[in-house]
Design a protein around this motif. Structure first.
Motif, PDB file in Angstrom:
ATOM      1  N   LEU A   1       9.064  12.917  -2.380  1.00 32.78           N
ATOM      2  CA  LEU A   1       7.694  13.427  -2.423  1.00 32.78           C
ATOM      3  C   LEU A   1       6.981  13.014  -3.713  1.00 32.78           C
ATOM      4  CD1 LEU A   1       8.214  17.046  -1.008  1.00 32.78           C
ATOM      5  CD2 LEU A   1       7.335  15.035   0.202  1.00 32.78           C
ATOM      6  N   SER A   2       7.729  12.424  -4.638  1.00 24.84           N
ATOM      7  CA  SER A   2       7.141  11.987  -5.905  1.00 24.84           C
ATOM      8  C   SER A   2       6.286  10.740  -5.693  1.00 24.84           C
ATOM      9  CB  SER A   2       8.238  11.686  -6.928  1.00 24.84           C
ATOM     10  OG  SER A   2       9.034  12.831  -7.151  1.00 24.84           O
ATOM     11  N   LYS A   3       5.183  10.697  -6.391  1.00 27.49           N
ATOM     12  CA  LYS A   3       4.279   9.553  -6.303  1.00 27.49           C
ATOM     13  C   LYS A   3       4.500   8.631  -7.502  1.00 27.49           C
ATOM     14  CE  LYS A   3       0.678  12.188  -6.166  1.00 27.49           C
ATOM     15  NZ  LYS A   3      -0.724  12.679  -6.092  1.00 27.49           N
ATOM     16  N   PRO A   4       4.256   7.351  -7.335  1.00 28.29           N
ATOM     17  CA  PRO A   4       4.358   6.439  -8.486  1.00 28.29           C
ATOM     18  C   PRO A   4       3.280   6.762  -9.518  1.00 28.29           C
ATOM     19  CG  PRO A   4       3.422   5.302  -6.581  1.00 28.29           C
ATOM     20  CD  PRO A   4       3.892   6.641  -6.095  1.00 28.29           C
ATOM     21  N   ASP A   5       3.510   6.373 -10.748  1.00 32.08           N
ATOM     22  CA  ASP A   5       2.585   6.697 -11.839  1.00 32.08           C
ATOM     23  C   ASP A   5       1.201   6.086 -11.624  1.00 32.08           C
ATOM     24  OD1 ASP A   5       4.614   8.110 -13.059  1.00 32.08           O
ATOM     25  OD2 ASP A   5       5.254   6.403 -14.288  1.00 32.08           O
ATOM     26  N   ASN A   6       1.160   4.926 -10.967  1.00 33.26           N
ATOM     27  CA  ASN A   6      -0.127   4.243 -10.764  1.00 33.26           C
ATOM     28  C   ASN A   6      -0.674   4.488  -9.355  1.00 33.26           C
ATOM     29  OD1 ASN A   6       1.900   2.761  -9.512  1.00 33.26           O
ATOM     30  ND2 ASN A   6       0.894   0.785  -9.876  1.00 33.26           N
ATOM     31  N   PHE A   7      -0.417   5.673  -8.824  1.00 28.64           N
ATOM     32  CA  PHE A   7      -0.825   5.970  -7.446  1.00 28.64           C
ATOM     33  C   PHE A   7      -2.342   5.867  -7.259  1.00 28.64           C
ATOM     34  CE2 PHE A   7      -1.809   8.946  -3.914  1.00 28.64           C
ATOM     35  CZ  PHE A   7      -1.080   8.307  -2.921  1.00 28.64           C
ATOM     36  N   ASN A   8      -3.107   6.314  -8.256  1.00 28.62           N
ATOM     37  CA  ASN A   8      -4.573   6.221  -8.142  1.00 28.62           C
ATOM     38  C   ASN A   8      -5.039   4.770  -8.063  1.00 28.62           C
ATOM     39  OD1 ASN A   8      -4.905   9.000  -8.188  1.00 28.62           O
ATOM     40  ND2 ASN A   8      -5.145   9.088 -10.413  1.00 28.62           N
TER      41      ASN A   8
END
Length: 495
Positions: free
Chosen positions: A208-215
């Motif tokens: 469920l974790s998103k990558p740091d550069n998801f935006n």
């Protein structure tokens, strides 16, 4: 270029095998086993689904190619792949719900000129959905530098299925309506096969974790989804617009001419399957020297190969059309314009991959929107106002994409200081133009030879002229050392 040429060669073989099967389907089986109205219906449904597909895909297939190589640990890669895998559902589910809610209104609008479309409108969404997720899992495989199996599914699967189904219609095992339903089912099966293969290459640990550069990923996807949708409009708006003015049969006739003209793009599609992730990787590594090298090599090699097929197709086009039912004749100018455009696309090499996978990717959106609006209004002008027929549709496509390609050529030069030109580029253009002019305006005087009422004299003419052209073309390109890679390949084959 080792891995590029190796996989490109395999991909080209399968693409041309797909084109060969597609050619049999398009030129002979569709035109004889399926009524022109149903052939036009299939063309319309698939073209409309192609317009819808990028919107459902949400640009994720491009996003995977751009960002995957920027992650270096399995944890980062798993976060990235998990986060993007389900994003298309954010569009697909609401779109399916609204489509079902307003199905009657949508189907009535689309079938206003051709009532037969009404009963099959739902096929557009189903095919678009399956193609969207197929492209997502195909990109999943590409970033593992494994493009061949996905290419087989993309180029061969549907064409083989169509051939089988057309024979089933001919032998009355299924009806024409069932043909469309079974074809839709084949798209679903292809999607699941591609998914299974992609997971065998790389199976992520879902998180469920998103990558740091998801935006940043979301911003890129939103730009690409709009640009991709506009690009799809450019490619398929003509087939979508024909039933709005004329019968579905006209869409079938135009589709045949476009298919013939598009035959030369197979090498480009084959090479770009592997060039896209390679270009992304070199850009992520900031290796502009390698980017420039890939640009020049891909350009001259694709110009050489696409130019070869441009000549073969256009010098034999009248003989080729004489093999078809008379209703399909008269598309030689469409073939010329589409094939000229595809050859120019080949000359650009990996230009599109450079722009899409660089920090300048945002330029793709305004460019694609400008192209989409331009091709729509030019189609309205040439097809509806000036009544130029399908020649006008092809001319609109040629003008818009030629202008856009020239802009992209200049844009990459201004931002990266690289061009696709080599010292052999102009020579290659002169060779193509000279051989085209030399062989275009005559045929062997062989006429009226039939085999069971089927004309074989056009086939004889095509074979004889090609037997002359092929060795001349090969001799010139090898003698002039047009492409180092091609010369090395021929030396290996000669040994």
């Amino acid at each position: 270029m080792g891995i590029v040429l190796k996989q490109s060669f395999k991909n080209t073989l399968f693409i041309y095998l797909g084109f060969a099967i597609g050619g049999i389907n398009t030129l002979f089986l569709y035109t004889r086993f399926l009524e022109d109205e149903y052939y036009g219906l299939v063309t319309y449904l698939l073209a409309t689904s192609n317009i819808l597909m990028p919107l459902i895909a949400l640009g994720i297939h491009h996003t995977i190619v751009k960002f995957f190589s920027s992650y270096f640990t399995k944890i980062e890669k798993d976060k990235f792949l998990t986060s993007v895998l389900f994003l298309p559902l954010l569009v697909a589910v609401p779109m399916g719900f609204l489509g079902n809610l307003f199905y009657e209104e949508i189907s009535n609008y689309l079938s206003e000129e051709n009532p037969i479309i009404k009963n099959y409108t739902f096929v557009i969404y189903l095919v678009a959905f399956t193609c969207a997720y197929f492209e997502v899992f195909y990109a999943w495989a590409k970033v593992q530098f494994q493009s061949v199996f996905g290419n087989i599914l993309k180029e061969l699967w549907n064409r083989v299925v169509v051939m089988i189904l057309l024979f089933a219609v001919y032998f009355e095992w299924i009806t024409k309506a069932e043909f469309i339903y079974y074809l839709t089912g084949a798209y679903f099966l292809r999607m699941f096969v591609m998914m299974a293969y992609a997971f065998t290459l790389y199976f992520p640990k879902f998180t469920l974790s998103k990558p740091d550069n998801f935006n940043e990923i979301l911003r890129f996807s939103l730009y690409i989804i709009l640009a991709g949708s506009a690009g799809a409009i450019i490619l398929d708006i003509d087939k979508f617009m024909i039933p709005g003015k004329e019968s579905l049969e006209k869409a079938a006739y135009y589709s045949v001419a476009v298919f013939i003209g598009s035959f030369i793009e197979a090498p480009s599609r084959a090479m770009l399957n592997i060039l896209q992730p390679l270009t992304s990787k070199t850009l992520n590594e900031d290796n502009l020297k390698e980017v420039g090298s890939l640009y020049k090599k891909s350009s001259i090699n694709l110009l050489l190969i696409s130019g070869f097929f441009f000549i073969l197709i256009n010098v034999n086009i009248n003989q080729l059309f004489s093999l078809l039912p008379k209703e399909y004749a008269g598309g030689a100018l469409v073939v010329f314009m589409i094939s000229l455009l595809k050859m120019y696309n080949g000359f650009l090499g990996n230009n599109g991959a450079i722009i899409n996978n660089s920090k300048f990717y945002k330029i793709v959106l305004p460019l694609s929107l400008a192209m989409a609006f331009s091709v729509y209004f030019l189609n309205k002008l040439f097809y509806y106002t000036l009544d130029m027929g399908t020649d006008g549709l092809a001319l609109a496509t040629l003008i818009v994409i030629f202008a856009a390609n020239t802009f992209k050529l200049i844009f990459v030069k201004s931002k990266f200081s690289i061009t696709p030109f080599t010292n052999k580029t102009f020579v290659m253009f002169m060779v193509i133009a000279s051989l085209y002019l030399l062989f275009s305006f005559w045929d062997f005087p062989i006429k009226d030879i039939y085999l069971y009422k089927f004309p074989i004299h056009p086939i004889i003419n095509i074979i004889l002229k090609s037997i002359i052209i092929v060795p001349i073309y090969l001799f010139i390109i090898i003698k002039l050392h047009i492409s180092k890679d091609i010369n090395i390949l021929f030396k290996k084959l000669y040994k």
